[in-house]
Design a protein around this motif. Structure first.
Motif, PDB file in Angstrom:
ATOM      1  N   ASP A 143       0.813  -1.218   0.000  1.00 48.91           N
ATOM      2  CA  ASP A 143       0.000   0.000   0.000  1.00 48.91           C
ATOM      3  C   ASP A 143       0.844   1.265   0.000  1.00 48.91           C
ATOM      4  OD1 ASP A 143      -2.333  -1.450  -0.024  1.00 48.91           O
ATOM      5  OD2 ASP A 143      -2.539  -1.457   2.164  1.00 48.91           O
ATOM      6  N   ASP A 144       2.102   1.146   0.378  1.00 53.94           N
ATOM      7  CA  ASP A 144       3.003   2.310   0.412  1.00 53.94           C
ATOM      8  C   ASP A 144       4.395   1.844  -0.008  1.00 53.94           C
ATOM      9  OD1 ASP A 144       4.192   4.742   0.819  1.00 53.94           O
ATOM     10  OD2 ASP A 144       4.049   4.706   3.002  1.00 53.94           O
ATOM     11  N   PRO A 145       4.567   1.469  -1.270  1.00 54.18           N
ATOM     12  CA  PRO A 145       5.821   0.838  -1.704  1.00 54.18           C
ATOM     13  C   PRO A 145       7.046   1.735  -1.626  1.00 54.18           C
ATOM     14  CG  PRO A 145       4.432   1.354  -3.593  1.00 54.18           C
ATOM     15  CD  PRO A 145       3.598   1.600  -2.371  1.00 54.18           C
ATOM     16  N   LYS A 146       6.860   3.050  -1.613  1.00 54.59           N
ATOM     17  CA  LYS A 146       7.992   3.969  -1.517  1.00 54.59           C
ATOM     18  C   LYS A 146       8.317   4.371  -0.082  1.00 54.59           C
ATOM     19  CE  LYS A 146       7.346   5.941  -6.132  1.00 54.59           C
ATOM     20  NZ  LYS A 146       7.149   7.193  -6.922  1.00 54.59           N
ATOM     21  N   GLY A 147       7.509   3.911   0.867  1.00 57.30           N
ATOM     22  CA  GLY A 147       7.762   4.226   2.273  1.00 57.30           C
ATOM     23  C   GLY A 147       7.526   5.676   2.624  1.00 57.30           C
ATOM     24  N   ALA A 148       6.613   6.343   1.895  1.00 55.99           N
ATOM     25  CA  ALA A 148       6.366   7.767   2.140  1.00 55.99           C
ATOM     26  C   ALA A 148       5.795   8.002   3.531  1.00 55.99           C
ATOM     27  CB  ALA A 148       5.408   8.312   1.076  1.00 55.99           C
ATOM     28  N   GLY A 149       4.870   7.148   3.963  1.00 59.51           N
ATOM     29  CA  GLY A 149       4.278   7.305   5.282  1.00 59.51           C
ATOM     30  C   GLY A 149       5.293   7.117   6.396  1.00 59.51           C
ATOM     31  N   LEU A 200      -0.753   4.878  10.689  1.00 59.32           N
ATOM     32  CA  LEU A 200       0.260   4.478   9.712  1.00 59.32           C
ATOM     33  C   LEU A 200       0.075   3.028   9.253  1.00 59.32           C
ATOM     34  CD1 LEU A 200       3.486   6.104  11.217  1.00 59.32           C
ATOM     35  CD2 LEU A 200       2.286   6.785   9.135  1.00 59.32           C
ATOM     36  N   GLN A 201      -0.406   2.182  10.149  1.00 63.62           N
ATOM     37  CA  GLN A 201      -0.508   0.761   9.802  1.00 63.62           C
ATOM     38  C   GLN A 201      -1.834   0.427   9.133  1.00 63.62           C
ATOM     39  OE1 GLN A 201       1.376  -1.753  12.492  1.00 63.62           O
ATOM     40  NE2 GLN A 201       0.521  -3.662  11.745  1.00 63.62           N
ATOM     41  N   TYR A 202      -2.922   0.959   9.671  1.00 67.93           N
ATOM     42  CA  TYR A 202      -4.232   0.594   9.137  1.00 67.93           C
ATOM     43  C   TYR A 202      -4.833   1.684   8.247  1.00 67.93           C
ATOM     44  CZ  TYR A 202      -3.719  -2.860  12.837  1.00 67.93           C
ATOM     45  OH  TYR A 202      -3.241  -3.865  13.640  1.00 67.93           O
ATOM     46  N   GLY A 203      -4.411   2.924   8.465  1.00 69.34           N
ATOM     47  CA  GLY A 203      -4.945   4.006   7.662  1.00 69.34           C
ATOM     48  C   GLY A 203      -4.244   4.154   6.323  1.00 69.34           C
ATOM     49  N   THR A 204      -2.913   4.242   6.360  1.00 68.32           N
ATOM     50  CA  THR A 204      -2.142   4.433   5.121  1.00 68.32           C
ATOM     51  C   THR A 204      -1.459   3.159   4.649  1.00 68.32           C
ATOM     52  OG1 THR A 204      -0.118   5.084   6.311  1.00 68.32           O
ATOM     53  CG2 THR A 204      -1.703   6.831   5.778  1.00 68.32           C
ATOM     54  N   GLY A 205      -1.416   2.132   5.495  1.00 70.93           N
ATOM     55  CA  GLY A 205      -0.763   0.883   5.107  1.00 70.93           C
ATOM     56  C   GLY A 205       0.738   1.009   4.977  1.00 70.93           C
ATOM     57  N   SER A 206       1.348   1.902   5.779  1.00 71.73           N
ATOM     58  CA  SER A 206       2.786   2.164   5.660  1.00 71.73           C
ATOM     59  C   SER A 206       3.639   1.261   6.535  1.00 71.73           C
ATOM     60  CB  SER A 206       3.076   3.631   6.018  1.00 71.73           C
ATOM     61  OG  SER A 206       2.371   4.509   5.165  1.00 71.73           O
ATOM     62  N   LEU A 207       3.036   0.587   7.507  1.00 75.87           N
ATOM     63  CA  LEU A 207       3.774  -0.278   8.418  1.00 75.87           C
ATOM     64  C   LEU A 207       3.214  -1.692   8.322  1.00 75.87           C
ATOM     65  CD1 LEU A 207       3.857   2.009  11.602  1.00 75.87           C
ATOM     66  CD2 LEU A 207       5.426   2.000   9.660  1.00 75.87           C
ATOM     67  N   SER A 208       4.067  -2.667   8.635  1.00 75.55           N
ATOM     68  CA  SER A 208       3.627  -4.060   8.494  1.00 75.55           C
ATOM     69  C   SER A 208       4.008  -4.932   9.679  1.00 75.55           C
ATOM     70  CB  SER A 208       4.227  -4.666   7.216  1.00 75.55           C
ATOM     71  OG  SER A 208       5.652  -4.616   7.251  1.00 75.55           O
ATOM     72  N   GLY A 209       4.423  -4.346  10.771  1.00 75.46           N
ATOM     73  CA  GLY A 209       4.844  -5.138  11.918  1.00 75.46           C
ATOM     74  C   GLY A 209       3.689  -5.469  12.847  1.00 75.46           C
ATOM     75  N   THR A 210       4.027  -6.016  14.008  1.00 74.62           N
ATOM     76  CA  THR A 210       3.035  -6.297  15.040  1.00 74.62           C
ATOM     77  C   THR A 210       2.568  -4.984  15.648  1.00 74.62           C
ATOM     78  OG1 THR A 210       4.107  -8.403  15.530  1.00 74.62           O
ATOM     79  CG2 THR A 210       2.578  -7.524  17.187  1.00 74.62           C
ATOM     80  N   TYR A 211       1.285  -4.728  15.612  1.00 72.78           N
ATOM     81  CA  TYR A 211       0.758  -3.417  16.011  1.00 72.78           C
ATOM     82  C   TYR A 211       1.152  -3.053  17.437  1.00 72.78           C
ATOM     83  CZ  TYR A 211      -2.577   0.112  17.528  1.00 72.78           C
ATOM     84  OH  TYR A 211      -3.146   1.239  18.071  1.00 72.78           O
ATOM     85  N   TRP A 212       0.980  -3.954  18.380  1.00 68.60           N
ATOM     86  CA  TRP A 212       1.228  -3.629  19.782  1.00 68.60           C
ATOM     87  C   TRP A 212       2.701  -3.325  20.019  1.00 68.60           C
ATOM     88  CZ3 TRP A 212      -3.012  -2.603  22.293  1.00 68.60           C
ATOM     89  CH2 TRP A 212      -4.202  -3.218  21.893  1.00 68.60           C
ATOM     90  N   LEU A 213       3.571  -4.104  19.416  1.00 71.91           N
ATOM     91  CA  LEU A 213       5.003  -3.879  19.604  1.00 71.91           C
ATOM     92  C   LEU A 213       5.423  -2.545  18.984  1.00 71.91           C
ATOM     93  CD1 LEU A 213       7.749  -5.004  20.530  1.00 71.91           C
ATOM     94  CD2 LEU A 213       7.964  -6.093  18.284  1.00 71.91           C
ATOM     95  N   THR A 214       4.953  -2.268  17.786  1.00 72.37           N
ATOM     96  CA  THR A 214       5.290  -1.011  17.126  1.00 72.37           C
ATOM     97  C   THR A 214       4.740   0.177  17.907  1.00 72.37           C
ATOM     98  OG1 THR A 214       5.198  -2.146  14.988  1.00 72.37           O
ATOM     99  CG2 THR A 214       5.186   0.248  14.952  1.00 72.37           C
TER     100      THR A 214
END
Length: 337
Positions: A143-149, A200-214
């Motif tokens: 969802d954010d291949p360039k890592g803009a978020g 960042l994770q659910y709105g823009t799809g910029s992160l892909s890790g474990t939500y709680w840890l991040t």
């Protein structure tokens, strides 16, 4: 009489105006230097990469990449090289074979470093008339291949520490409000960390890790900033806050390495940036969001030290406030009289 009284006053105002103008100009120049110099001197600096293949070929690649830009490590086989990339021992790798070169990158570890490695290897392959295959082992989310978020998270993290320090200091001033400021700073860091991560994770799809840890890592970064600034303000007022904010904005932000990774900055700048809260927060966010926590130990320890520093400053301010309160109380005899 009137003229002589006005002239010195105007002269004093003129001197004050001159000091303000020169001071503001110095601040602007400092901001320009802080933001421009790291960018001007940015580029590959001792980027760790791996290579595997026939000994003669890896030796030739090591010689071709010799210099200040790359730090080449040789691995026994392709599997070991890929493991090193995923463990963040190196930021990319080259697999050499007869007439073929495979480039392994980790864009999430540093998009500019990955692009630079790909470009250099492609140029070498063209000279040898070899076929090139590029595989990204750790890409940014689809969802954010360039890592803009992810790259844009620097300022929210910084302001997430500065804004609550300012507001809480105004709402709960003095020693009486010190503990409320502390509680508010911690609470804001936790709530903001989880909220920003969710966006960042659910709105823009910029992160892909474990939500709680991040989220916990981002909260730790905001707490490091907020508590340190609250501690400085509690001890030295707005002058202390201004000094801390200037260091964060003029050094911490441009040296965070969030966009290109710390290896894209000159060594001295990169090292300093990773010891400041924005750089450590960015590295912790990168580790948790894309590498399952690999490499999170050092930035988490750095941020923990900043949190302890902030708590220590607040404790000192609290003790001083208690001593002043005791000193200001009238003696029992005076109360009876």
């Amino acid at each position: 009489m009137t003229q002589s009284a006005i002239t010195p006053d105007r002269a004093g105002q003129g001197r004050t105006l001159a000091v303000v103008v020169v001071g503001l100009a110095a601040v602007v120049v400092a901001m320009l230097c802080a933001f421009a110099l790291p960018s001007i001197h940015s580029g590959p600096h001792d980027i760790p990469v791996g290579a595997t293949g026939p000994q003669a070929a890896t030796a030739a690649v090591g010689k071709a990449l010799a210099g200040e830009e790359w730090d080449v490590t040789t691995y026994d086989d392709e599997k070991a090289l890929k493991t090193a990339i995923e463990d963040r021992d190196v930021m990319g790798g080259i697999v050499l074979a007869q007439g073929r070169i495979t480039v392994y990158t980790a864009t999430a570890a540093g998009a500019q470093s990955a692009a630079s490695l790909t470009g250099v290897v492609t140029a070498l392959a063209k000279q040898q008339q070899a076929e090139v295959t590029v595989t990204d082992l750790k890409p940014f989310p689809a969802d954010d291949p360039k890592g803009a978020g992810f790259s844009s998270a620097a300022l929210p993290m910084i302001f997430g520490g500065m804004i609550p320090a300012v507001i809480l200091s105004r709402l709960f001033p003095g020693h009486a409000g010190l503990r409320l400021r502390l509680a508010g700073g911690v609470a804001f860091a936790v709530v903001a960390g989880f909220a920003v991560t969710a966006m960042l994770q659910y709105g823009t799809g910029s992160l892909s890790g474990t939500y709680w840890l991040t989220s916990l890592g981002l909260s730790l970064g905001m707490a490091a900033l907020a508590l340190t600034l609250l501690g400085l303000e509690s001890l030295r007022g707005m002058a202390g806050f201004g000094l801390g904010a200037a260091v964060i904005m003029l050094l911490g932000n441009p040296l965070s390495g969030l966009a290109g990774g710390p290896h894209w900055l000159p060594d001295g700048w990169a090292t300093l940036g990773q010891f400041l809260p924005p750089g450590a927060s960015g590295s912790l966010l990168r580790a948790n969001a894309f590498f399952d926590g690999t490499g999170a130990g050092s930035p988490a320890l750095t941020l923990g030290c900043w949190v302890l520093l902030g708590l220590a400053l607040i404790l000192i301010a609290d003790r001083r406030g208690l001593r002043r309160g005791t000193t200001d109380q009238p003696a029992p005899e005076a109360q009876l009289v």
